[in-house]
Write a protein that holds these residues in place. Sequence first.
Motif, PDB file in Angstrom:
ATOM      1  N   GLN A   1      52.776 -15.957  66.107  1.00 14.64           N
ATOM      2  CA  GLN A   1      52.982 -17.007  65.228  1.00 14.64           C
ATOM      3  C   GLN A   1      52.606 -16.969  63.824  1.00 14.64           C
ATOM      4  O   GLN A   1      51.530 -16.428  63.588  1.00 14.64           O
ATOM      5  CB  GLN A   1      51.875 -18.089  66.033  1.00 14.64           C
ATOM      6  N   PRO A   2      53.518 -17.740  62.976  1.00 14.90           N
ATOM      7  CA  PRO A   2      52.802 -17.867  61.590  1.00 14.90           C
ATOM      8  C   PRO A   2      51.569 -18.670  61.546  1.00 14.90           C
ATOM      9  O   PRO A   2      51.534 -19.684  62.376  1.00 14.90           O
ATOM     10  CB  PRO A   2      54.341 -18.623  61.008  1.00 14.90           C
ATOM     11  N   ILE A   3      50.899 -18.535  60.486  1.00 17.53           N
ATOM     12  CA  ILE A   3      49.643 -19.239  60.279  1.00 17.53           C
ATOM     13  C   ILE A   3      50.005 -20.663  59.741  1.00 17.53           C
ATOM     14  O   ILE A   3      49.600 -21.651  60.050  1.00 17.53           O
ATOM     15  CB  ILE A   3      48.637 -18.635  59.246  1.00 17.53           C
ATOM     16  N   TYR A   4      51.086 -20.653  59.001  1.00 20.27           N
ATOM     17  CA  TYR A   4      51.407 -21.927  58.255  1.00 20.27           C
ATOM     18  C   TYR A   4      52.990 -22.152  58.398  1.00 20.27           C
ATOM     19  O   TYR A   4      53.875 -21.146  58.320  1.00 20.27           O
ATOM     20  CB  TYR A   4      51.400 -22.041  56.619  1.00 20.27           C
ATOM     21  N   LEU A   5      53.469 -23.321  58.585  1.00 20.81           N
ATOM     22  CA  LEU A   5      54.774 -23.851  58.672  1.00 20.81           C
ATOM     23  C   LEU A   5      54.904 -24.634  57.241  1.00 20.81           C
ATOM     24  O   LEU A   5      54.048 -25.476  56.684  1.00 20.81           O
ATOM     25  CB  LEU A   5      55.226 -24.729  59.948  1.00 20.81           C
ATOM     26  N   VAL A   6      56.281 -24.473  56.913  1.00 21.65           N
ATOM     27  CA  VAL A   6      56.803 -25.381  55.426  1.00 21.65           C
ATOM     28  C   VAL A   6      57.251 -26.839  56.152  1.00 21.65           C
ATOM     29  O   VAL A   6      58.231 -26.737  56.789  1.00 21.65           O
ATOM     30  CB  VAL A   6      57.366 -24.587  54.798  1.00 21.65           C
ATOM     31  N   GLN A   7      56.492 -27.567  55.546  1.00 28.24           N
ATOM     32  CA  GLN A   7      57.018 -29.032  55.823  1.00 28.24           C
ATOM     33  C   GLN A   7      57.188 -29.950  54.817  1.00 28.24           C
ATOM     34  O   GLN A   7      56.088 -30.054  54.246  1.00 28.24           O
ATOM     35  CB  GLN A   7      56.456 -29.681  56.950  1.00 28.24           C
ATOM     36  N   ASN A   8      58.150 -30.296  54.358  1.00 28.53           N
ATOM     37  CA  ASN A   8      58.168 -31.307  53.384  1.00 28.53           C
ATOM     38  C   ASN A   8      57.669 -30.841  51.895  1.00 28.53           C
ATOM     39  O   ASN A   8      56.839 -31.483  51.231  1.00 28.53           O
ATOM     40  CB  ASN A   8      57.536 -32.722  53.690  1.00 28.53           C
ATOM     41  N   GLY A   9      57.851 -29.672  51.583  1.00 24.42           N
ATOM     42  CA  GLY A   9      57.434 -28.762  50.449  1.00 24.42           C
ATOM     43  C   GLY A   9      56.000 -28.458  50.451  1.00 24.42           C
ATOM     44  O   GLY A   9      55.472 -28.116  49.453  1.00 24.42           O
ATOM     45  N   GLU A  10      55.591 -28.606  51.768  1.00 20.90           N
ATOM     46  CA  GLU A  10      53.860 -28.171  51.954  1.00 20.90           C
ATOM     47  C   GLU A  10      53.786 -27.335  52.910  1.00 20.90           C
ATOM     48  O   GLU A  10      54.545 -26.924  53.842  1.00 20.90           O
ATOM     49  CB  GLU A  10      52.995 -29.381  52.053  1.00 20.90           C
ATOM     50  N   TYR A  11      52.683 -26.142  52.779  1.00 19.44           N
ATOM     51  CA  TYR A  11      52.305 -25.472  53.951  1.00 19.44           C
ATOM     52  C   TYR A  11      51.233 -26.097  54.896  1.00 19.44           C
ATOM     53  O   TYR A  11      50.479 -26.689  54.386  1.00 19.44           O
ATOM     54  CB  TYR A  11      51.466 -24.214  53.321  1.00 19.44           C
ATOM     55  N   VAL A  12      51.674 -26.336  56.206  1.00 19.09           N
ATOM     56  CA  VAL A  12      51.055 -26.966  57.176  1.00 19.09           C
ATOM     57  C   VAL A  12      50.765 -26.031  58.306  1.00 19.09           C
ATOM     58  O   VAL A  12      51.268 -25.115  58.529  1.00 19.09           O
ATOM     59  CB  VAL A  12      51.807 -27.971  57.970  1.00 19.09           C
ATOM     60  N   ARG A  13      49.164 -26.088  58.568  1.00 16.52           N
ATOM     61  CA  ARG A  13      48.713 -25.093  59.524  1.00 16.52           C
ATOM     62  C   ARG A  13      49.342 -25.162  61.034  1.00 16.52           C
ATOM     63  O   ARG A  13      49.831 -26.336  61.432  1.00 16.52           O
ATOM     64  CB  ARG A  13      47.219 -25.639  59.746  1.00 16.52           C
ATOM     65  N   ASN A  14      49.698 -24.076  61.341  1.00 17.17           N
ATOM     66  CA  ASN A  14      50.453 -23.993  62.562  1.00 17.17           C
ATOM     67  C   ASN A  14      49.519 -24.283  63.798  1.00 17.17           C
ATOM     68  O   ASN A  14      48.708 -23.327  63.936  1.00 17.17           O
ATOM     69  CB  ASN A  14      51.129 -22.821  62.847  1.00 17.17           C
ATOM     70  N   PRO A  15      49.637 -25.184  64.711  1.00 19.69           N
ATOM     71  CA  PRO A  15      48.294 -25.350  65.708  1.00 19.69           C
ATOM     72  C   PRO A  15      48.422 -24.514  66.647  1.00 19.69           C
ATOM     73  O   PRO A  15      47.364 -24.063  67.365  1.00 19.69           O
ATOM     74  CB  PRO A  15      48.528 -26.868  66.199  1.00 19.69           C
ATOM     75  N   LEU A  16      49.620 -23.605  67.030  1.00 15.33           N
ATOM     76  CA  LEU A  16      49.758 -22.799  67.869  1.00 15.33           C
ATOM     77  C   LEU A  16      49.401 -21.250  67.524  1.00 15.33           C
ATOM     78  O   LEU A  16      49.263 -20.540  68.414  1.00 15.33           O
ATOM     79  CB  LEU A  16      51.303 -22.594  68.389  1.00 15.33           C
ATOM     80  N   ALA A  17      49.032 -21.172  66.225  1.00 14.19           N
ATOM     81  CA  ALA A  17      48.701 -19.901  65.820  1.00 14.19           C
ATOM     82  C   ALA A  17      47.466 -19.291  66.305  1.00 14.19           C
ATOM     83  O   ALA A  17      47.238 -18.126  66.496  1.00 14.19           O
ATOM     84  CB  ALA A  17      48.860 -19.915  64.058  1.00 14.19           C
ATOM     85  N   GLY A  18      46.303 -20.135  66.385  1.00 21.85           N
ATOM     86  CA  GLY A  18      45.098 -19.922  66.900  1.00 21.85           C
ATOM     87  C   GLY A  18      44.185 -18.977  65.607  1.00 21.85           C
ATOM     88  O   GLY A  18      43.170 -18.574  65.926  1.00 21.85           O
ATOM     89  N   TRP A  19      44.675 -19.492  64.303  1.00 20.70           N
ATOM     90  CA  TRP A  19      44.026 -18.940  63.264  1.00 20.70           C
ATOM     91  C   TRP A  19      42.738 -19.565  62.980  1.00 20.70           C
ATOM     92  O   TRP A  19      42.731 -20.766  63.007  1.00 20.70           O
ATOM     93  CB  TRP A  19      44.879 -18.807  62.219  1.00 20.70           C
ATOM     94  N   ASP A  20      41.545 -18.920  62.732  1.00 23.15           N
ATOM     95  CA  ASP A  20      40.401 -19.292  62.619  1.00 23.15           C
ATOM     96  C   ASP A  20      39.807 -19.098  60.957  1.00 23.15           C
ATOM     97  O   ASP A  20      39.842 -18.231  60.603  1.00 23.15           O
ATOM     98  CB  ASP A  20      39.404 -18.810  63.512  1.00 23.15           C
TER      99      ASP A  20
END
Length: 669
Positions: free
Chosen positions: A395-414
């Motif tokens: 899983q990526p840590i961030y997803l790009v949405q509407n020109g911003e990096y958004v935390r990916n809730p499925l990544a499990g990054w702490d």
Amino acid sequence: MKYYNNIKSLLCGSLLFLTGVASLSSCTDWLEKEKEAMVAEDEAFKNFRNFQGYIEEIYHLVPDKEKVNYCTAWNFGDDAVHNPEGYPHMDHQVDLGNYRNWWTNSQCWLNGDRSSLWRNSWYCIRKCNMGIEHIKSLVGTDEERDLLLGQMYFFRAWWHFELICYFGGLPYIDKAFEATEIPELPRLSFQECADKCAEDFERAFNLLPYDWDETLAGMNTPLKNDLRINKFMALCYLGKCYLWAGSPLMKEFEKTKKGGVAQLLGASSNGKTYDYDVQYCRKAAETLGKALDLVIKGTVKYQLAEFKYSNIYDHVKDENAESCYSDIFYTVKQSWNMPGSTEAIFRGAYPGANSANWNCAKIFGPKVAGLVDHDNIIHHPTANLIDQYGMANGQPIYLVQNGEYVRNPLAGWDPEHPYKDRDPRFYHDIVFDGFHYVLSTDGLSADQKKLDYCSLFTGGAMRDIDHGSSTGYFIQKLVPHQCNEGDRWYDWDYNFQSYVPYMRLSDVYLMYAEAKAAIANSASDLNERPAYCPLMSAVEAINALHDRVNSGDYPMEHVPANLRDTREHFIDEVRRERAVELSFEGFRWCDLQRWLLLTEPPYTMKYSHEFERLETDDWFKSHDPKDAKVGNFRKQELITRRFESKHYWFPLPDKDIYLYDNFPQNPGW
């Protein structure tokens, strides 16, 4: 080598001809002949040995991006920054939008002191055209004729293609002009020029062998033919040429052509980044798929290098590994062996013994207290690049949405344990807080000994912007961390050699996956195994790279379902995978450019990671630094690029655009 002042001089000027075949895995002594050793055209082209000697110069003129000056710059994307002493270098000038600086910047491989893409391209294109026109002079066999022609067609296409990736469509020069001529050829669009390149790459494919060692001519230089152009190289570049021509930028430029020169209209490309030219991308998928089919079936010698390490931080290869991922980029104690391992497809000529030690071995580590020798120039990764490295679960840590990096809730990054359970390539490539940087402290000063473990937290000793890292990281993918004053891997007896390949097999997997996704009508198409590559789908191509990482002791899962549920989601994942797998190899700017993302947020901002260290210094001496807990982990803006549509292409030198009316400047410059 005599360099000329403009395109006309390079296309129409005289050439010196050199005889004698030199192995590409030997030194370049034959290029340093006295004037009396130069011979006339009838000698240069009369037999295979002389003709091949004439072509050998072209190999040696392929720019070594790492070594075009004492300190060079080749990463123009959002992945790299310099410390202040490096601000005059071209990568920082790109950040400022000062693209014109490429022509006078001697540290830039586009026009460096020691090697220049611009100058060498026109010179070598003329060499190719002269050779093609003189092939009838050859006294030799059909095999020898095919080998010579195949190389010259490949190189004619390759030099044109490298140029148009940075400067847009150009005239395609397919004849050798006389010194009295003014070649007033109109500029083509990118796609028109790419079509010409494709024709030459295909000619080269049809003429060349897969393995020079299996030809009568190649048997004269056995086991020294790895760098010579072959059928597989031509096939892979043909596929790349089609994919680039089908990319969103090139499609949009073709739609908006005006007066023969393609122009991108409007300041924003938003919404067009998934709009590929299906016709070109279908050709790319078919071509690259055929190339991978040859790899899977073992028809060619190229294979993914193994990612097996007994100590990943120190790049210690597992005793059971036959090849090594690190060897793609550098070699140590291998008698100055050319890097590339089993994976490099196209490189320039052998750079020579000890060529790296005063150019690139000392520009990636901290200069605090003189811990790494030489001057204060440092290339280090942005936190943008760090955030591209996802998690071991795929899983990526961030997803790009509407020109911003958004935390990916499925990544499990702490964010309290930001380096835990990351993609294993992160641990291979990146130097982060608590990393054991100097393994041997004997002979170090007292101040240097305090720096054996990296202090890259906010306010740490290695966060000095002048002598350390402004982002919180160093990179050791291309140059290992042991190149420091304690371990001294840059000393002669370590035989440190480096070279960044122009194309390697991982890139072919990635390009195939992208081309297949570009022509997909639905998510199910991503799992299709086409007839031209019956053993691999687009998803499986990315999984193959994950499997390579997972082959040792470091887990890496396949592409998760949420990243392949739509064509667009999968394209996003392929692009992130390119950022990670090809990091710091010089591809990021061209990728953002051709995807129409160069002017779009969040790719216009470079940032750092700021955080507080919560562990004691002694803790790192007995624990893995990836397990460290940190506090107040956050991003901080460093640079925001104020790019306009004109920044999708570099400007042409003014002295060339004044040669004739049909050679206009790029839009906006």
